[in-house]
Write a protein that holds these residues in place. Structure first.
Motif, PDB file in Angstrom:
ATOM      1  N   SER A 199      40.477   7.826  57.071  1.00 24.02           N
ATOM      2  CA  SER A 199      40.320   6.518  57.688  1.00 24.02           C
ATOM      3  C   SER A 199      38.861   6.065  57.699  1.00 24.02           C
ATOM      4  O   SER A 199      38.559   4.894  57.454  1.00 24.02           O
ATOM      5  N   ASP A 250      35.370   4.908  56.935  1.00 23.68           N
ATOM      6  CA  ASP A 250      34.867   4.257  55.730  1.00 23.68           C
ATOM      7  C   ASP A 250      33.545   4.829  55.225  1.00 23.68           C
ATOM      8  O   ASP A 250      32.978   4.309  54.253  1.00 23.68           O
ATOM      9  N   TYR A 306      41.116   0.026  55.935  1.00 23.40           N
ATOM     10  CA  TYR A 306      42.376  -0.702  56.081  1.00 23.40           C
ATOM     11  C   TYR A 306      43.012  -1.071  54.747  1.00 23.40           C
ATOM     12  O   TYR A 306      44.216  -1.354  54.679  1.00 23.40           O
ATOM     13  N   ALA A 307      42.240  -1.071  53.676  1.00 21.20           N
ATOM     14  CA  ALA A 307      42.792  -1.437  52.376  1.00 21.20           C
ATOM     15  C   ALA A 307      43.653  -0.339  51.766  1.00 21.20           C
ATOM     16  O   ALA A 307      44.225  -0.523  50.688  1.00 21.20           O
ATOM     17  N   SER A 367      46.557   0.806  52.487  1.00 23.13           N
ATOM     18  CA  SER A 367      47.982   0.523  52.318  1.00 23.13           C
ATOM     19  C   SER A 367      48.380  -0.705  53.130  1.00 23.13           C
ATOM     20  O   SER A 367      47.653  -1.165  54.009  1.00 23.13           O
ATOM     21  N   GLU A 368      49.581  -1.191  52.825  1.00 20.97           N
ATOM     22  CA  GLU A 368      50.122  -2.310  53.582  1.00 20.97           C
ATOM     23  C   GLU A 368      50.357  -1.918  55.031  1.00 20.97           C
ATOM     24  O   GLU A 368      50.125  -2.708  55.953  1.00 20.97           O
ATOM     25  N   ALA A 401      48.655   0.242  56.794  1.00 25.69           N
ATOM     26  CA  ALA A 401      47.361   0.261  57.478  1.00 25.69           C
ATOM     27  C   ALA A 401      46.938  -1.147  57.870  1.00 25.69           C
ATOM     28  O   ALA A 401      46.409  -1.369  58.967  1.00 25.69           O
ATOM     29  N   ARG A 402      47.181  -2.105  56.985  1.00 23.62           N
ATOM     30  CA  ARG A 402      46.805  -3.487  57.288  1.00 23.62           C
ATOM     31  C   ARG A 402      47.689  -4.099  58.360  1.00 23.62           C
ATOM     32  O   ARG A 402      47.266  -5.000  59.095  1.00 23.62           O
ATOM     33  N   ASP A 403      48.923  -3.610  58.486  1.00 28.88           N
ATOM     34  CA  ASP A 403      49.852  -4.182  59.460  1.00 28.88           C
ATOM     35  C   ASP A 403      49.677  -3.606  60.860  1.00 28.88           C
ATOM     36  O   ASP A 403      50.147  -4.196  61.838  1.00 28.88           O
ATOM     37  N   ALA A 456      44.193  -3.404  64.375  1.00 30.15           N
ATOM     38  CA  ALA A 456      42.867  -2.938  63.941  1.00 30.15           C
ATOM     39  C   ALA A 456      42.063  -2.520  65.160  1.00 30.15           C
ATOM     40  O   ALA A 456      41.114  -3.198  65.577  1.00 30.15           O
ATOM     41  N   PRO A 505      42.021   2.543  59.952  1.00 29.87           N
ATOM     42  CA  PRO A 505      43.231   2.623  60.760  1.00 29.87           C
ATOM     43  C   PRO A 505      43.403   3.980  61.451  1.00 29.87           C
ATOM     44  O   PRO A 505      42.583   4.881  61.313  1.00 29.87           O
TER      45      PRO A 505
END
Length: 337
Positions: free
Chosen positions: A149, A151, A170-171, A173-174, A176-178, A181, A187
């Motif tokens: 996680s 960065d 966050y990029a 996976s989908e 992680a973005r959902d 935050a 995430p």
């Protein structure tokens, strides 16, 4: 006729290539900032929040038991009911003298402390980690992967130079973005593990690194229950990774699992959430190992390993000698027989 048959057998014996040794694999999981106190002794009831009447929060009961052995098994059942019985667990310590994340990860993965690594800034690591070195070998090229996680992970592994595909933030996976935050850098751990498992199944890397970090964040916020919950989830994630490995013929019986942390934490109720050079107890850490080349010696009182030994141990798990490239790196852990 017998002579002809004998000659044919001799020709076949010469022309048939010798069986190649089975490929060996290694999976490394780090649990950021997991204190040795909880790792070896489970939850400490004194650290849970109390109300004005002195009543401890109900969640504390989930981790309560009379002995260290039972409490730690309640917190990390896979670690203590499987790894501790089929592999090895032992004390470790840091050598970098700073006792926080980037210096810790550099020590773990490059095999030695480096005074140049003195912050958590996003600075490309000047050191070649064992993962980069392995990825540079023809037999490992493109078969090293890393997930986390935080960065800063791409900088720790110097992904631009090393060519290692590092998935973080966050990029990743989908999912992680959902998710909410909650932290700005990346995430919760679950999407990281899901992506790592998907890569295991589809791309079958020989070397996989998974960096778990949720517990460290809850500790910094002083939220003991959430720190423990994250630790318990980390144990479940490790079990899931190991179960997946054992379900695949490419990995079953050929894979070593190494688990450790980048630093410890304070040893008192006042400073348990802290670490760094002002918190001497943060020097102490732990390691665990499971796999076909790891004798089932359980919890070892000695020797105490150093974090710097992990790099050479990773290489040794796949039949390589990292110190031929990095002679200043610490030697691999001796697991004994």
């Amino acid at each position: 006729m017998k002579l002809i048959r004998a000659l044919l057998l001799a020709v076949l014996a010469v022309s048939t290539p010798a069986a190649q040794p089975a490929e060996r694999h290694v999976v490394i999981v780090t649990i950021d900032g997991l204190r040795w106190q909880e790792f070896f002794g489970g939850a400490d009831q004194r650290y849970f929040k109390q109300n004005d009447r002195g009543e401890i929060e109900p969640a504390a009961a989930r981790y309560a038991a009379a002995s260290d052995e039972v409490r730690r098994s309640m917190l990390m059942p896979f670690m203590w009911n499987v790894i501790a019985k089929q592999g090895q667990i032992f004390n470790a310590r840091l050598t970098n003298g700073l006792w926080f994340s980037y210096p810790g990860y550099n020590e773990l993965l490059s095999g030695a402390a480096d005074a140049r690594i003195d912050s958590n800034d996003k600075v490309p690591n000047p050191n070649v980690t064992v993962l980069e070195w392995l990825n540079g070998l023809d037999r490992f090229k493109g078969r090293v992967a890393a997930f986390g996680s935080w960065d800063v992970l791409p900088f720790i592994l110097n992904s631009t130079r090393s060519g290692i595909p590092v998935k973080s933030g966050y990029a990743i996976s989908e999912l992680a973005r959902d998710l909410p935050a909650y932290w700005n850098y990346g995430p919760f751990d679950a999407p990281i593990v899901y992506e790592a498992l998907d890569t295991l199944r589809t791309k079958k890397p020989r070397v996989l690194y998974v960096m778990l970090g949720e517990g460290d964040e809850w500790a910094h916020e002083g939220r003991y229950r959430l720190y423990l919950d994250a630790t318990q989830r980390a144990d479940r994630f490790i079990e899931r990774i190991w179960t997946t490995l054992q379900s695949m013929p490419e990995y079953r019986g050929r894979t070593t699992l190494l688990v450790t942390t980048d630093h410890g934490r304070g040893a008192t109720m006042k400073d348990w959430g802290n670490h760094g050079r002002e918190t001497p107890a943060a020097e102490r850490t732990w390691m665990a190992a499971l796999g076909p080349d790891i004798p089932a010696l359980g919890l070892r009182a000695t020797p105490v390993a150093t974090a710097s030994q992990l790099a050479a141990t990773i290489a040794a798990a796949v039949g390589e000698d990292f110190r031929t490239f990095a002679p200043k790196a610490a030697p691999p852990v001796t697991f004994g027989r």
